[in-house]
Scaffold this motif. Structure first.
Motif, mmCIF file in Angstrom:
data_model
loop_
_atom_site.group_PDB
_atom_site.id
_atom_site.type_symbol
_atom_site.label_atom_id
_atom_site.label_comp_id
_atom_site.label_asym_id
_atom_site.label_seq_id
_atom_site.Cartn_x
_atom_site.Cartn_y
_atom_site.Cartn_z
ATOM 1 N N LEU A 1 0.863 -1.186 0.000
ATOM 2 C CA LEU A 1 0.000 0.000 0.000
ATOM 3 C C LEU A 1 0.895 1.230 0.000
ATOM 4 O O LEU A 1 1.731 1.400 0.894
ATOM 5 N N VAL A 2 0.736 2.078 -1.013
ATOM 6 C CA VAL A 2 1.501 3.322 -1.095
ATOM 7 C C VAL A 2 0.528 4.471 -1.298
ATOM 8 O O VAL A 2 -0.641 4.264 -1.638
ATOM 9 N N GLY A 3 1.024 5.679 -1.097
ATOM 10 C CA GLY A 3 0.171 6.848 -1.281
ATOM 11 C C GLY A 3 0.678 8.005 -0.454
ATOM 12 O O GLY A 3 1.560 7.843 0.400
ATOM 13 N N PRO A 4 0.137 9.192 -0.684
ATOM 14 C CA PRO A 4 0.582 10.376 0.054
ATOM 15 C C PRO A 4 0.271 10.261 1.538
ATOM 16 O O PRO A 4 -0.610 9.500 1.949
ATOM 17 N N SER A 5 0.995 11.012 2.349
ATOM 18 C CA SER A 5 0.731 11.028 3.784
ATOM 19 C C SER A 5 -0.719 11.444 4.022
ATOM 20 O O SER A 5 -1.243 12.351 3.369
ATOM 21 N N GLY A 6 -1.364 10.748 4.956
ATOM 22 C CA GLY A 6 -2.747 11.071 5.263
ATOM 23 C C GLY A 6 -3.770 10.340 4.427
ATOM 24 O O GLY A 6 -4.967 10.640 4.499
ATOM 25 N N CYS A 7 -3.310 9.338 3.638
ATOM 26 C CA CYS A 7 -4.261 8.606 2.790
ATOM 27 C C CYS A 7 -4.869 7.401 3.511
ATOM 28 O O CYS A 7 -5.671 6.672 2.929
ATOM 29 N N GLY A 8 -4.478 7.165 4.764
ATOM 30 C CA GLY A 8 -5.126 6.125 5.550
ATOM 31 C C GLY A 8 -4.467 4.764 5.508
ATOM 32 O O GLY A 8 -5.088 3.769 5.895
ATOM 33 N N LYS A 9 -3.197 4.688 5.083
ATOM 34 C CA LYS A 9 -2.532 3.381 4.956
ATOM 35 C C LYS A 9 -2.461 2.648 6.297
ATOM 36 O O LYS A 9 -2.836 1.481 6.398
ATOM 37 N N THR A 10 -1.958 3.339 7.311
ATOM 38 C CA THR A 10 -1.810 2.691 8.621
ATOM 39 C C THR A 10 -3.163 2.445 9.268
ATOM 40 O O THR A 10 -3.362 1.425 9.945
ATOM 41 N N THR A 11 -4.121 3.350 9.055
ATOM 42 C CA THR A 11 -5.481 3.131 9.551
ATOM 43 C C THR A 11 -6.052 1.846 8.959
ATOM 44 O O THR A 11 -6.647 1.025 9.672
ATOM 45 N N LEU A 12 -5.845 1.654 7.666
ATOM 46 C CA LEU A 12 -6.349 0.456 7.003
ATOM 47 C C LEU A 12 -5.684 -0.798 7.566
ATOM 48 O O LEU A 12 -6.358 -1.805 7.805
ATOM 49 N N LEU A 13 -4.387 -0.737 7.805
ATOM 50 C CA LEU A 13 -3.682 -1.880 8.378
ATOM 51 C C LEU A 13 -4.238 -2.214 9.772
ATOM 52 O O LEU A 13 -4.431 -3.389 10.104
ATOM 53 N N SER A 14 -4.511 -1.186 10.568
ATOM 54 C CA SER A 14 -5.063 -1.401 11.911
ATOM 55 C C SER A 14 -6.454 -2.027 11.852
ATOM 56 O O SER A 14 -6.807 -2.859 12.693
ATOM 57 N N ILE A 15 -7.229 -1.651 10.841
ATOM 58 C CA ILE A 15 -8.571 -2.234 10.675
ATOM 59 C C ILE A 15 -8.458 -3.703 10.279
ATOM 60 O O ILE A 15 -9.173 -4.565 10.799
ATOM 61 N N ILE A 16 -7.557 -4.004 9.346
ATOM 62 C CA ILE A 16 -7.364 -5.396 8.924
ATOM 63 C C ILE A 16 -6.899 -6.250 10.109
ATOM 64 O O ILE A 16 -7.309 -7.401 10.258
ATOM 65 N N ALA A 17 -6.050 -5.672 10.969
ATOM 66 C CA ALA A 17 -5.529 -6.395 12.134
ATOM 67 C C ALA A 17 -6.567 -6.589 13.222
ATOM 68 O O ALA A 17 -6.338 -7.345 14.169
ATOM 69 N N GLY A 18 -7.705 -5.898 13.102
ATOM 70 C CA GLY A 18 -8.725 -5.999 14.141
ATOM 71 C C GLY A 18 -8.463 -5.101 15.330
ATOM 72 O O GLY A 18 -9.127 -5.212 16.362
ATOM 73 N N LEU A 19 -7.496 -4.188 15.206
ATOM 74 C CA LEU A 19 -7.176 -3.259 16.287
ATOM 75 C C LEU A 19 -8.093 -2.049 16.280
ATOM 76 O O LEU A 19 -8.174 -1.313 17.267
ATOM 77 N N LEU A 20 -8.779 -1.837 15.158
ATOM 78 C CA LEU A 20 -9.660 -0.692 14.975
ATOM 79 C C LEU A 20 -10.895 -1.150 14.225
ATOM 80 O O LEU A 20 -10.776 -1.821 13.199
ATOM 81 N N GLN A 21 -12.066 -0.838 14.742
ATOM 82 C CA GLN A 21 -13.303 -1.205 14.067
ATOM 83 C C GLN A 21 -13.701 -0.111 13.085
ATOM 84 O O GLN A 21 -13.759 1.061 13.458
ATOM 85 N N PRO A 22 -13.969 -0.454 11.811
ATOM 86 C CA PRO A 22 -14.338 0.578 10.837
ATOM 87 C C PRO A 22 -15.707 1.185 11.156
ATOM 88 O O PRO A 22 -16.555 0.532 11.776
ATOM 89 N N SER A 23 -15.891 2.411 10.732
ATOM 90 C CA SER A 23 -17.197 3.057 10.923
ATOM 91 C C SER A 23 -18.265 2.342 10.110
ATOM 92 O O SER A 23 -19.417 2.208 10.553
ATOM 93 N N GLN A 24 -17.895 1.893 8.920
ATOM 94 C CA GLN A 24 -18.800 1.111 8.069
ATOM 95 C C GLN A 24 -17.985 0.035 7.351
ATOM 96 O O GLN A 24 -16.784 0.176 7.172
ATOM 97 N N GLY A 25 -18.681 -1.008 6.913
ATOM 98 C CA GLY A 25 -18.037 -2.065 6.157
ATOM 99 C C GLY A 25 -17.508 -3.164 7.065
ATOM 100 O O GLY A 25 -17.655 -3.115 8.291
ATOM 101 N N GLU A 26 -16.912 -4.172 6.438
ATOM 102 C CA GLU A 26 -16.391 -5.291 7.217
ATOM 103 C C GLU A 26 -15.144 -5.868 6.577
ATOM 104 O O GLU A 26 -14.896 -5.723 5.378
#
Length: 260
Positions: free
Chosen positions: A39-64
């Protein structure tokens, strides 16, 4: 066979005192067994947030998120997470650090301990089990962190810029080592990195995210001639520079810069 990872309409917002910030919006993706996705992209594009969601450390606001067909509701022993820092305990020996995940999962026994010793040997750390983190270089400590992560035999490995703090030569050596180890084990991996060269060299697929909010802008399949070569040599393969420039241009259009 089910994909190892399925993201279905992932949207996530961070709520402040006065406003909400949309980090990811309607992001869907499937990752198959044995794939290595960056996963690449500009700073603030949510890369680490997405990784935390996949890891189950963060529950997404929507989706699964589905892992091997099952919904992710929290951290799972099927997911290994390796960070930029090694987080080795200084008072534990290298072997005792390496078996920590097994210990916490209640799976530490003679057989799993022997397999962990084998992993340490594979990482060039044979005979280092009785040493302590302070006796090792940064690159060797990261190898121990990788062994600790792989010792529990996860079906998915998440890597959040694990090589970015290392000297360039050590970084390249570890790229080769990690890539070969994961390929041999058939482990599925997702890497977050700011380094486009690294992303292309180690991956089967590179996904470019755009920001405000984070969405998939473009997916790049890495040609076989590049993906079949060890990362160090992949950089010299035909088409590597052209692909790098293509992703770079898309990155600029997405509003960000990337490392070379």
């Amino acid at each position: 066979m089910l994909p190892v990872v399925q993201l279905k309409g992932i949207t996530h917002a961070y709520l402040g005192d006065r406003e909400a910030s949309l980090a990811l919006e309607d992001l869907s993706l499937s990752i198959e067994q044995g794939e290595f996705v960056s996963l690449v992209g500009p700073s603030g594009c949510g890369k680490t947030t997405l990784l935390s969601i996949i890891a189950g450390l963060l529950q997404p606001s929507q989706g699964e998120v589905l892992l091997n067909g099952s919904k992710v509701d929290g951290p799972s022993p099927e997911v290994g997470y390796m960070l930029q820092q090694d987080y080795l305990f200084p008072w534990r020996s290298i072997l005792n650090n390496a078996v920590l995940g097994l210990e916490l999962a209640g799976r530490l026994n003679d057989e799993t301990k022997e397999k962990t010793l084998g992993l340490l040997a594979d990482m060039g750390l044979e005979g280092a089990g009785n040493q302590y983190p302070s006796q090792l270089s940064g690159g060797m400590r990261q190898r121990v962190a990788l062994v600790r992560t792989l010792a529990t035999d996860p079906s998915l490995l998440l890597l959040d810029e694990p090589f970015s703090a290392l000297d360039y030569q050590i970084k390249l050596q570890l790229e080769d080592l990690v890539s070969e180890t994961l390929r041999r084990r058939g482990t599925t991996a997702i890497l977050v990195t700011h380094d486009l060269s690294e992303a292309i060299a180690v991956s089967s697929t590179v996904i470019l995210l755009e920001r405000n909010p984070g969405r998939i802008r473009k997916v790049f399949a890495i040609p076989d001639i590049i993906r079949d070569a060890p990362p160090l040599h992949a950089r010299n393969q035909r088409g590597f520079t052209e692909l790098f420039n293509e992703i770079w241009k898309e990155m600029e259009l997405a509003g960000g810069k990337a490392s070379e």
